[in-house]
Design a protein around this motif. Sequence first.
Motif, PDB file in Angstrom:
ATOM      1  N   GLY A   1      21.739 -48.024 -25.063  1.00 52.52           N
ATOM      2  CA  GLY A   1      22.059 -46.614 -24.976  1.00 52.52           C
ATOM      3  C   GLY A   1      22.331 -46.133 -23.568  1.00 52.52           C
ATOM      4  O   GLY A   1      22.797 -45.008 -23.367  1.00 52.52           O
ATOM      5  N   THR A   2      22.085 -46.985 -22.588  1.00 53.68           N
ATOM      6  CA  THR A   2      22.257 -46.585 -21.183  1.00 53.68           C
ATOM      7  C   THR A   2      23.210 -47.569 -20.497  1.00 53.68           C
ATOM      8  O   THR A   2      24.421 -47.396 -20.556  1.00 53.68           O
ATOM      9  N   PHE A   3      22.705 -48.615 -19.878  1.00 53.40           N
ATOM     10  CA  PHE A   3      23.572 -49.581 -19.191  1.00 53.40           C
ATOM     11  C   PHE A   3      24.518 -50.278 -20.158  1.00 53.40           C
ATOM     12  O   PHE A   3      25.641 -50.642 -19.805  1.00 53.40           O
ATOM     13  N   LEU A   4      24.072 -50.478 -21.397  1.00 54.17           N
ATOM     14  CA  LEU A   4      24.899 -51.134 -22.416  1.00 54.17           C
ATOM     15  C   LEU A   4      25.650 -50.136 -23.287  1.00 54.17           C
ATOM     16  O   LEU A   4      26.349 -50.537 -24.223  1.00 54.17           O
ATOM     17  N   GLY A   5      25.502 -48.850 -23.008  1.00 51.03           N
ATOM     18  CA  GLY A   5      26.143 -47.816 -23.811  1.00 51.03           C
ATOM     19  C   GLY A   5      27.424 -47.314 -23.186  1.00 51.03           C
ATOM     20  O   GLY A   5      27.847 -47.751 -22.117  1.00 51.03           O
ATOM     21  N   GLY A   6      28.060 -46.352 -23.844  1.00 48.59           N
ATOM     22  CA  GLY A   6      29.328 -45.804 -23.356  1.00 48.59           C
ATOM     23  C   GLY A   6      30.504 -46.620 -23.858  1.00 48.59           C
ATOM     24  O   GLY A   6      30.342 -47.656 -24.507  1.00 48.59           O
ATOM     25  N   ASP A   7      31.711 -46.161 -23.532  1.00 48.80           N
ATOM     26  CA  ASP A   7      32.883 -46.892 -24.017  1.00 48.80           C
ATOM     27  C   ASP A   7      33.141 -48.117 -23.140  1.00 48.80           C
ATOM     28  O   ASP A   7      32.655 -48.209 -21.999  1.00 48.80           O
ATOM     29  N   PRO A   8      33.882 -49.089 -23.648  1.00 48.59           N
ATOM     30  CA  PRO A   8      34.098 -50.350 -22.929  1.00 48.59           C
ATOM     31  C   PRO A   8      34.697 -50.183 -21.543  1.00 48.59           C
ATOM     32  O   PRO A   8      34.351 -50.938 -20.614  1.00 48.59           O
ATOM     33  N   GLU A   9      35.577 -49.218 -21.355  1.00 47.37           N
ATOM     34  CA  GLU A   9      36.173 -49.006 -20.043  1.00 47.37           C
ATOM     35  C   GLU A   9      35.130 -48.544 -19.027  1.00 47.37           C
ATOM     36  O   GLU A   9      35.144 -48.963 -17.862  1.00 47.37           O
ATOM     37  N   GLN A  10      34.237 -47.672 -19.467  1.00 47.78           N
ATOM     38  CA  GLN A  10      33.176 -47.208 -18.574  1.00 47.78           C
ATOM     39  C   GLN A  10      32.206 -48.337 -18.250  1.00 47.78           C
ATOM     40  O   GLN A  10      31.754 -48.480 -17.108  1.00 47.78           O
ATOM     41  N   GLN A  11      31.881 -49.140 -19.250  1.00 50.88           N
ATOM     42  CA  GLN A  11      31.022 -50.297 -18.999  1.00 50.88           C
ATOM     43  C   GLN A  11      31.659 -51.227 -17.973  1.00 50.88           C
ATOM     44  O   GLN A  11      31.012 -51.667 -17.012  1.00 50.88           O
ATOM     45  N   ALA A  12      32.931 -51.536 -18.170  1.00 49.14           N
ATOM     46  CA  ALA A  12      33.638 -52.449 -17.266  1.00 49.14           C
ATOM     47  C   ALA A  12      33.657 -51.902 -15.840  1.00 49.14           C
ATOM     48  O   ALA A  12      33.471 -52.649 -14.870  1.00 49.14           O
ATOM     49  N   ALA A  13      33.871 -50.590 -15.706  1.00 52.88           N
ATOM     50  CA  ALA A  13      33.910 -49.974 -14.381  1.00 52.88           C
ATOM     51  C   ALA A  13      32.548 -50.072 -13.695  1.00 52.88           C
ATOM     52  O   ALA A  13      32.460 -50.403 -12.503  1.00 52.88           O
ATOM     53  N   LEU A  14      31.487 -49.791 -14.439  1.00 52.82           N
ATOM     54  CA  LEU A  14      30.142 -49.856 -13.859  1.00 52.82           C
ATOM     55  C   LEU A  14      29.786 -51.282 -13.486  1.00 52.82           C
ATOM     56  O   LEU A  14      29.250 -51.534 -12.393  1.00 52.82           O
ATOM     57  N   TYR A  15      30.076 -52.231 -14.364  1.00 45.01           N
ATOM     58  CA  TYR A  15      29.728 -53.619 -14.087  1.00 45.01           C
ATOM     59  C   TYR A  15      30.521 -54.143 -12.891  1.00 45.01           C
ATOM     60  O   TYR A  15      30.014 -54.943 -12.095  1.00 45.01           O
ATOM     61  N   ARG A  16      31.751 -53.692 -12.736  1.00 43.95           N
ATOM     62  CA  ARG A  16      32.567 -54.094 -11.582  1.00 43.95           C
ATOM     63  C   ARG A  16      31.939 -53.587 -10.285  1.00 43.95           C
ATOM     64  O   ARG A  16      31.871 -54.312  -9.283  1.00 43.95           O
ATOM     65  N   ILE A  17      31.463 -52.352 -10.308  1.00 40.63           N
ATOM     66  CA  ILE A  17      30.795 -51.794  -9.133  1.00 40.63           C
ATOM     67  C   ILE A  17      29.547 -52.606  -8.789  1.00 40.63           C
ATOM     68  O   ILE A  17      29.302 -52.948  -7.622  1.00 40.63           O
ATOM     69  N   MET A  18      28.751 -52.928  -9.804  1.00 41.80           N
ATOM     70  CA  MET A  18      27.514 -53.679  -9.564  1.00 41.80           C
ATOM     71  C   MET A  18      27.812 -55.078  -9.020  1.00 41.80           C
ATOM     72  O   MET A  18      27.091 -55.572  -8.150  1.00 41.80           O
ATOM     73  N   ASN A  19      28.856 -55.706  -9.526  1.00 40.66           N
ATOM     74  CA  ASN A  19      29.173 -57.071  -9.115  1.00 40.66           C
ATOM     75  C   ASN A  19      29.840 -57.150  -7.753  1.00 40.66           C
ATOM     76  O   ASN A  19      29.789 -58.197  -7.090  1.00 40.66           O
ATOM     77  N   SER A  20      30.466 -56.072  -7.315  1.00 44.03           N
ATOM     78  CA  SER A  20      31.263 -56.124  -6.089  1.00 44.03           C
ATOM     79  C   SER A  20      30.583 -55.509  -4.873  1.00 44.03           C
ATOM     80  O   SER A  20      31.114 -55.591  -3.758  1.00 44.03           O
ATOM     81  N   ASN A  21      29.410 -54.903  -5.056  1.00 44.72           N
ATOM     82  CA  ASN A  21      28.718 -54.240  -3.950  1.00 44.72           C
ATOM     83  C   ASN A  21      27.374 -54.911  -3.669  1.00 44.72           C
ATOM     84  O   ASN A  21      26.404 -54.699  -4.399  1.00 44.72           O
ATOM     85  N   LYS A  22      27.348 -55.689  -2.596  1.00 38.21           N
ATOM     86  CA  LYS A  22      26.110 -56.379  -2.251  1.00 38.21           C
ATOM     87  C   LYS A  22      25.013 -55.412  -1.823  1.00 38.21           C
ATOM     88  O   LYS A  22      23.828 -55.757  -1.864  1.00 38.21           O
ATOM     89  N   ALA A  23      25.401 -54.227  -1.408  1.00 35.31           N
ATOM     90  CA  ALA A  23      24.413 -53.242  -0.969  1.00 35.31           C
ATOM     91  C   ALA A  23      23.713 -52.561  -2.143  1.00 35.31           C
ATOM     92  O   ALA A  23      22.724 -51.858  -1.954  1.00 35.31           O
TER      93      ALA A  23
END
Length: 239
Positions: free
Chosen positions: A9-31
Amino acid sequence: MLLATDLDGTFLGGDPEQQAALYRIMNSNKALQLIFVSGRGLATILPLFEDPVMPRPEFIICDVGATIVTGNTLEPVEPIQSLIEERWPGKTKITAWLSGIKGLTPQDVPQQRRCSYFYNGDTDIDDLKHKVEQLNCDLVLSAGKFADVLPKGVNKGFSLQLLAGQYGFAVENILVAGDTFNDLSLFATGYKGVVVGNAEPGLLEATAQMPAIYHAKEYGAGGILEAMQHFSLFKKLVI
């Protein structure tokens, strides 16, 4: 910076495009570091990593706060895990003590240092609370149907605070996210937080007057992205 987030309902929730955008941010920012804080048992979290785009967290807090492991090796985080273990009276004792409560049904899910149940309109909640208190445990109700019996004082927020203290995560750099009442302890820490748009009404009400909490309109991952735009410290990461 650190995102400590519930899963379903939170990190795994939302539409697929929003999930992909969030996961991309998490994977690309070492900070930006990640902690999963879930009601799931560890065994039901591990299959998520079969998806190559799923970010790997630094730590996993699961079993509603009763289990804490490292994200890479899955080793228990000590001495926190032993502290929690010392407070747990054991499944056998709890199951026997609560067996006579009407409408209370054990959940058939992997779980450690907690006992999870379904409850319904026939359940005497006051009796349940009283019996759990006699066990020197805590009761967490959520979504109008889930009941978790946990070691005394243990919850998602408690475990996250111990973890943050042990590893030196700065309070001002932490963002927590959730959607159900068992996430309330995360928001009670005083950290910056986001209640995502599809949240349980009880959680919305309980956090309404908390100044550090942002109530998002977007669901799931979209709500986390919305909060990152809201909090200036995280805004620069949203691309």
